[in-house]
Design a protein around this motif. Structure first.
Motif, mmCIF file in Angstrom:
data_model
loop_
_atom_site.group_PDB
_atom_site.id
_atom_site.type_symbol
_atom_site.label_atom_id
_atom_site.label_comp_id
_atom_site.label_asym_id
_atom_site.label_seq_id
_atom_site.Cartn_x
_atom_site.Cartn_y
_atom_site.Cartn_z
ATOM 1 N N PHE A 51 -92.085 -6.556 -6.881
ATOM 2 C CA PHE A 51 -93.433 -6.992 -7.274
ATOM 3 C C PHE A 51 -93.655 -8.290 -6.535
ATOM 4 O O PHE A 51 -93.009 -9.291 -6.840
ATOM 5 C CB PHE A 51 -93.484 -7.292 -8.794
ATOM 6 N N GLN A 52 -94.564 -8.325 -5.588
ATOM 7 C CA GLN A 52 -94.691 -9.546 -4.788
ATOM 8 C C GLN A 52 -95.361 -10.651 -5.597
ATOM 9 O O GLN A 52 -96.351 -10.399 -6.283
ATOM 10 C CB GLN A 52 -95.447 -9.233 -3.494
ATOM 11 N N GLY A 53 -94.767 -11.831 -5.493
ATOM 12 C CA GLY A 53 -95.349 -13.006 -6.160
ATOM 13 C C GLY A 53 -95.130 -13.031 -7.657
ATOM 14 O O GLY A 53 -95.704 -13.864 -8.344
ATOM 15 N N ALA A 54 -94.335 -12.112 -8.192
ATOM 16 C CA ALA A 54 -94.095 -12.105 -9.643
ATOM 17 C C ALA A 54 -92.604 -12.296 -9.902
ATOM 18 O O ALA A 54 -91.784 -11.833 -9.122
ATOM 19 C CB ALA A 54 -94.551 -10.769 -10.229
ATOM 20 N N PRO A 55 -92.253 -13.011 -10.987
ATOM 21 C CA PRO A 55 -90.835 -13.319 -11.244
ATOM 22 C C PRO A 55 -90.094 -12.137 -11.861
ATOM 23 O O PRO A 55 -89.464 -12.286 -12.907
ATOM 24 C CB PRO A 55 -90.924 -14.495 -12.224
ATOM 25 N N ILE A 56 -90.188 -10.965 -11.244
ATOM 26 C CA ILE A 56 -89.485 -9.778 -11.758
ATOM 27 C C ILE A 56 -88.395 -9.459 -10.750
ATOM 28 O O ILE A 56 -88.690 -9.341 -9.553
ATOM 29 C CB ILE A 56 -90.445 -8.568 -11.866
ATOM 30 N N PRO A 57 -87.125 -9.298 -11.169
ATOM 31 C CA PRO A 57 -86.047 -9.019 -10.200
ATOM 32 C C PRO A 57 -86.313 -7.712 -9.440
ATOM 33 O O PRO A 57 -86.858 -6.769 -10.004
ATOM 34 C CB PRO A 57 -84.802 -8.895 -11.074
ATOM 35 N N ASP A 58 -85.934 -7.695 -8.143
ATOM 36 C CA ASP A 58 -86.081 -6.485 -7.326
ATOM 37 C C ASP A 58 -85.100 -5.423 -7.822
ATOM 38 O O ASP A 58 -84.068 -5.731 -8.410
ATOM 39 C CB ASP A 58 -85.762 -6.777 -5.850
ATOM 40 N N LEU A 59 -85.438 -4.140 -7.517
ATOM 41 C CA LEU A 59 -84.526 -3.029 -7.817
ATOM 42 C C LEU A 59 -84.264 -2.294 -6.513
ATOM 43 O O LEU A 59 -85.173 -2.137 -5.697
ATOM 44 C CB LEU A 59 -85.165 -2.043 -8.799
ATOM 45 N N SER A 60 -83.014 -1.865 -6.304
ATOM 46 C CA SER A 60 -82.745 -1.115 -5.071
ATOM 47 C C SER A 60 -81.821 0.054 -5.357
ATOM 48 O O SER A 60 -81.148 0.087 -6.388
ATOM 49 C CB SER A 60 -82.124 -2.025 -4.020
ATOM 50 N N VAL A 61 -81.827 1.048 -4.447
ATOM 51 C CA VAL A 61 -80.988 2.220 -4.598
ATOM 52 C C VAL A 61 -80.499 2.624 -3.206
ATOM 53 O O VAL A 61 -81.236 2.495 -2.220
ATOM 54 C CB VAL A 61 -81.769 3.353 -5.330
ATOM 55 N N GLU A 62 -79.222 3.059 -3.106
ATOM 56 C CA GLU A 62 -78.579 3.346 -1.819
ATOM 57 C C GLU A 62 -78.334 4.841 -1.666
ATOM 58 O O GLU A 62 -77.976 5.517 -2.633
ATOM 59 C CB GLU A 62 -77.210 2.658 -1.779
ATOM 60 N N VAL A 63 -78.550 5.372 -0.428
ATOM 61 C CA VAL A 63 -78.251 6.776 -0.136
ATOM 62 C C VAL A 63 -77.395 6.813 1.122
ATOM 63 O O VAL A 63 -77.751 6.179 2.122
ATOM 64 C CB VAL A 63 -79.540 7.582 0.145
ATOM 65 N N ASN A 64 -76.310 7.557 1.065
ATOM 66 C CA ASN A 64 -75.418 7.675 2.228
ATOM 67 C C ASN A 64 -75.650 9.039 2.892
ATOM 68 O O ASN A 64 -75.564 10.054 2.218
ATOM 69 C CB ASN A 64 -73.974 7.560 1.747
ATOM 70 N N ILE A 65 -75.972 9.057 4.171
ATOM 71 C CA ILE A 65 -76.200 10.315 4.882
ATOM 72 C C ILE A 65 -75.118 10.460 5.954
ATOM 73 O O ILE A 65 -74.978 9.590 6.824
ATOM 74 C CB ILE A 65 -77.597 10.340 5.542
ATOM 75 N N SER A 66 -74.309 11.534 5.834
ATOM 76 C CA SER A 66 -73.248 11.782 6.834
ATOM 77 C C SER A 66 -72.961 13.271 6.827
ATOM 78 O O SER A 66 -73.581 14.036 6.079
ATOM 79 C CB SER A 66 -71.985 11.000 6.473
ATOM 80 N N SER A 67 -71.968 13.692 7.617
ATOM 81 C CA SER A 67 -71.610 15.115 7.645
ATOM 82 C C SER A 67 -70.992 15.538 6.307
ATOM 83 O O SER A 67 -70.891 16.716 6.010
ATOM 84 C CB SER A 67 -70.624 15.395 8.779
ATOM 85 N N GLU A 68 -70.597 14.527 5.475
ATOM 86 C CA GLU A 68 -70.001 14.864 4.171
ATOM 87 C C GLU A 68 -71.050 14.985 3.058
ATOM 88 O O GLU A 68 -70.716 15.282 1.921
ATOM 89 C CB GLU A 68 -68.965 13.799 3.781
ATOM 90 N N THR A 69 -72.308 14.662 3.341
ATOM 91 C CA THR A 69 -73.356 14.756 2.317
ATOM 92 C C THR A 69 -73.678 16.237 2.103
ATOM 93 O O THR A 69 -74.252 16.872 2.985
ATOM 94 C CB THR A 69 -74.611 13.970 2.773
ATOM 95 N N VAL A 70 -73.223 16.776 0.959
ATOM 96 C CA VAL A 70 -73.387 18.223 0.720
ATOM 97 C C VAL A 70 -74.017 18.452 -0.659
ATOM 98 O O VAL A 70 -73.815 17.657 -1.573
ATOM 99 C CB VAL A 70 -72.034 18.970 0.787
ATOM 100 N N PRO A 71 -74.797 19.564 -0.796
ATOM 101 C CA PRO A 71 -75.440 19.829 -2.096
ATOM 102 C C PRO A 71 -74.405 20.150 -3.167
ATOM 103 O O PRO A 71 -73.261 20.499 -2.852
ATOM 104 C CB PRO A 71 -76.340 21.037 -1.811
#
Length: 943
Positions: A412-432
């Motif tokens: 939230f730009q300009g607001a004192p709310i901490p950011d949230l993030s999420v990570e995704v790893n894409i490789s030959s091992e990423t399988v359904p």
């Protein structure tokens, strides 16, 4: 002569179907005069309702009260008790409606009587004012019309009175006003319309509402001062209608009045839910300190002064927040791929739940550096194929160089709310993902009350969360929700119940993993619980020497199979009977005797728990059932101060066991300890046969406890007990102390209208009589000469026709003397007078009516007294029969009915005045006559 009495068995089969009558004994304020036919009971809200259901019938009926109409939520207690009284303290309007008393004794159809309870109330009235202004002839001058609207909730419907100052308003006096009832308001609203306002219309107006003092409810009123400044409220807000704030802020919203006369009241409210605890309202100001995310919602500011419509302002308060960052990996949609492949497209998406959702800014990083857009790397905000406000990173034609770690950050730009993030790893091992149930875990069996763990294994990278649900019908999970999410694939259930048995489904989520068709597997949960058996208790009766088979059946259980069954007799283990059946166990008692009578207990186990059936086996006779309905004659001999009582009973199920040989009778005076015991032999016995025994030499006025026990070759059976009370004449509604009924209250001393006649007697006094009544007939007042005094009379006017009969029947009197004197006053004035008859109905096995007095024709405009001696041989009732004459001047009235023991006053008129009984087949004698089976000496004494 002396009567020697032993057991007298009449050949009458005495089962009598249940009959019921409802009387009321609470704080009634009956307005309607139809209370004699006891159908409507009027009561004021907040008073105590008491209804009694008087029942007769043999065997003694069970009584149950139920209700219909009114409110379904009002579950008043259903009684099945024999005191037959329904009592509701502080009755409320929703408890009005029809109450049913059901009396049932298994003979014939149940008796059902009903009474309508009408709850009366008058709430405070509400007065609102509306104004309309219209231009007349261009805009030379304006016309103002004012509507004053008065509304009230009441029962019965209220009467409205409008006043200006102290003068009552009506159309006829003032053509500037109009009073009407608007459409669709069912009589609870009256409008006073002031047309084209004039100076004198600026005044004080009162709306008075009245229910005409029913149940002594006083009138209520409300007053409004109309002036030339009367105006509806208007409001102004200090903040925008949508207000976005940060958590922890202190905020104040101002809602100021900009108009309204009389001064309106300003109120703040919040939806959904109540106002926050950390808030304060002062006048129109609302302050909330350290605001939380939960305080979001709509805040309403309302101003009301009952003029025009309320003024309303609404603030949509949003408290900024961000939570639940999730990602999705979507393989090439066009190629319908479910895996990541080089040369195909790939989409990564990211979403957070936020308030306000549309203000979130997403940014993407690859291996820690901001992702660079190109013709192969597209970033889409609000991806139309995904949930609203989702940001996607699309890689066209995936290459080896695109492998890496991608990070999505939400701010939230300009607001004192901490950011949230999420990570995704894409490789030959990423399988359904794939999902399966570990070996031996597809069926879980546990006992009720213990813990259970259901498990599904998920493989794949990344590993998505697992969503659990129930397959069986739309049943929620134990938490109450339809689904539950777990990250390790295990579902933990604490303290399982039998309702939790069934099939559970585990499936992969479409977030924090591949956005493809979910993979799923099933797990079966079996909850074992102890058996439920019937009968829990059974009373088994059988004649001696006969066999009886006892069966204990398993109704429910898991597993639903009898594993073992154990029979005990009087606590001692019995040899094992035949092999158990699937769902029951049986034991045969070959011959019922004193030795084999007792308690048999069968304990059934299904290896999870044990339940028990109990059987009481005997050849004991069932109890006798006392006959309560014939008010047995209480014969009293004046000299010895003794009385005797006819005890009547039937035997319950006499054929169930061996024949009854005799009865043991025990009689005990209540004030003493010692009991007199005698035996009554039995000659003949069949079901429903009425048995009698006279109890002589009981002392006046003592009460006695009677115990009666049947005896068979087996021994004593079940005992029945009852109390016999000496009654001095047995009146359901006692006459006043001088035994005179003056008809002064609506219970009319227990007299009832005959249901089989043509019309009813009417109770009235000089104040309640119809002002349009026929002149030249009927009394001006009762015998006392006061306008308040009541009497009973028959109304001869239409729709009555010649010969119509109205009959008024007294309560049933037990006889406690040989002779009685009936005295009463009659008023027979008018040229079309019919006749007035007095009959005596003697109740023995059946009712016999005998006429004991009769008088016809005009007797003058005065009350006169008659004395009629009677000597009924059994319990009796008096019947006053009024017969309508040839036309309408034929009203007959009676008052001051007295019943006394002993002879009538000795003022016999000459022998030629004795009245022969019509229809008795006796010629007109000039001496007192003997009539039919009863001997009534008649002296008609006219004073």
């Amino acid at each position: 002569g002396v009567m020697l009495v032993s057991l007298f068995t009449s050949s009458l089969l005495s089962a009598a179907p249940a009959q019921a009558q409802i009387i009321h004994a609470g704080q009634a304020c009956v307005v309607k005069e139809d209370n004699i036919s006891e159908r409507v009971y009027t009561i004021r809200e907040g008073d105590t309702l008491v209804l009694q259901c008087l029942v007769t019938g043999h065997p003694r009926p069970q009584v149950r009260w139920t209700k219909t109409a009114g409110s379904a939520s009002d579950k008043f207690q259903e009684t099945s008790v024999l005191n037959e009284t329904l009592r509701i303290e502080k009755i409320q309007r929703l408890q009005g409606g029809r109450y049913y008393c059901k009396a049932e004794n298994g003979v014939g159809v149940p008796a059902i009587k009903s009474i309508r309870v009408d709850v009366q109330y008058l709430d405070e009235p509400v007065l609102t004012v509306h104004q309309t202004i219209s231009d007349v002839r261009g805009s030379f001058y304006q016309e103002k019309t004012v509507f004053l609207r008065c509304t009230v909730n009441s029962n019965p419907p209220a009467r409205f009175i409008w006043k200006r100052g102290v003068e009552t308003l009506s159309h006829s006096q003032d053509n500037g006003v109009d009073i009407y009832e608007p459409l669709y308001t069912q009589g609870e609203t009256k409008v006073l319309k002031l047309k084209n306002l004039r100076p004198q219309d600026y005044a004080s107006y009162t709306c008075q509402v009245s229910v005409r003092n029913v149940c002594s409810i006083p009138d209520k009123s409300i007053t409004f001062q109309l002036t030339n400044t009367t105006a509806p409220p208007t409001l102004k807000l200090s903040v925008n209608e949508t207000l976005v704030v940060n958590p922890g802020d202190n905020i104040t919203m101002q809602c100021s009045l900009t108009g309204g006369d009389p001064p309106p009241e300003v109120v703040w409210s919040h939806s959904p839910g109540p106002m926050p605890l950390h808030s304060l309202v002062q006048g129109g100001n609302l302050t909330i300190w350290r605001i939380h995310v939960e305080d979001s919602g709509y805040y309403n500011c309302t101003a009301i002064n009952n003029v025009g419509n309320p003024a309303k302002k609404i603030v949509n308060l949003l408290v900024r927040s961000m939570k639940n960052a999730t990602f999705q990996i979507t393989p090439d949609v066009i190629k319908e791929s479910e895996t990541i492949q080089l040369g195909q497209d790939l989409k990564l998406s990211c979403h957070v739940d936020a308030v306000p959702q549309e203000k979130v800014v997403y940014s993407w990083y690859k291996n820690g550096k901001p992702a660079r857009f190109s013709d192969r790397l597209l970033i889409t905000r609000n991806d139309p194929e995904l949930p609203p406000v989702t940001c996607s990173l699309e890689i066209i034609d995936l290459r080896f160089s695109d492998y890496g770690t991608y990070l999505c950050m939400a701010t939230f730009q300009g607001a004192p709310i901490p950011d949230l993030s999420v990570e995704v790893n894409i490789s030959s091992e990423t399988v359904p993902p794939t999902i399966s149930v570990p070996k031996g875990q597809s069926t879980i069996t546990v006992r009720e009350g213990s813990r259970a763990e259901l498990q599904c294994e998920v493989r794949g990278k990344p590993k998505p969360p697992i969503i659990w649900s129930r397959v069986d019908k739309e049943t929620p999970m134990p938490s109450g929700k339809m689904t539950m999410e777990t990250y390790d694939g295990k579902l933990h259930l604490e303290s399982v119940s039998r309702e939790m048995s069934g099939t559970y489904k585990c499936q992969t989520a479409r977030y924090n993993g591949f956005n493809i068709r979910p993979r799923e597997a099933l797990v079966q949960l079996n909850v074992q619980f102890p058996p439920m058996v019937e009968p829990a208790f059974q009373d088994v009766r059988q004649g001696m020497g006969h066999s009886v088979t006892l069966r204990c059946t398993m109704l429910k259980g898991s597993p639903m199979k009898v594993a073992t069954s154990v029979w005990r007799f009087n606590g001692t283990l019995l040899a094992q009977p035949l092999a158990e059946q699937q769902d029951y166990s049986e034991l045969k008692v070959d011959s019922v005797s004193r030795e084999t009578s007792g308690t048999y207990e069968c304990s059934i186990s299904n290896d999870v728990g044990v339940s028990t059936c109990l059987f009481q086996v005997s050849a004991k006779a069932y109890s006798p059932e006392f006959y309560y309905d014939t008010p047995n004659p209480t014969l009293s001999q004046k000299q010895s101060k003794n009385y005797s009582y006819i005890l009547q009973w039937t035997q319950k199920e006499p054929d169930a066991v061996d024949p009854i040989l005799k009865y043991r009778l025990e009689v005990r005076q209540l004030s003493q300890r010692s009991t007199i015991q005698t035996f009554i032999p039995v000659k003949k016995m069949e079901k429903g046969l009425l048995l009698e025994h006279i109890l002589p030499n009981l002392k006046v006025p003592q009460s006695y406890e009677v115990r009666l026990t049947p005896i068979t070759s087996f021994g004593a059976g079940d005992m029945a007990t009852r109390i016999i009370r000496y009654m001095e004449p047995d009146l359901p509604f006692p006459f006043p102390t001088d035994n005179t009924c003056r008809f002064e209250d609506e219970k009319i001393c227990g007299f009832m209208q005959d249901k089989m006649d043509n019309f009813d007697w009417t109770r009235q006094n000089a104040l309640t009589q119809n002002p349009k009544r026929t002149v030249n007939t009927g009394p001006p007042t009762d015998i006392s000469g006061t306008p308040e005094g009541y009497y009973m009379f028959i109304e001869a006017s239409r729709p009555r026709v010649t010969g119509d009969k109205a009959r008024l029947i007294s309560p049933l009197y037990n006889i406690t003397a040989k002779y009685y004197c009936v005295s009463f006053y009659y008023h027979m004035y008018g040229k079309h007078i019919g006749s007035l008859n007095l009959l005596v109905r003697v109740r023995n096995k059946r009712a016999i009516d005998t006429q004991v007095w009769s008088l016809s024709g005009n007797r003058g405009n005065m009350w006169q007294q008659a004395h009629v001696p009677i000597n009924p041989p059994g319990p009796f009732q008096l019947i006053f029969e009024g017969v309508r004459g040839t036309s309408y001047e034929g009203d007959i009235a009676i008052d001051d009915v007295t019943l006394k023991k002993g002879d009538c006053p000795r003022k016999p008129v000459g022998p030629n005045k004795a009245v022969a009984l019509p229809g008795s087949g006796v010629p007109s004698l000039h001496s007192p006559c003997l009539c039919g089976p009863l001997t009534f000496f008649l002296y008609v004494l006219l004073r």
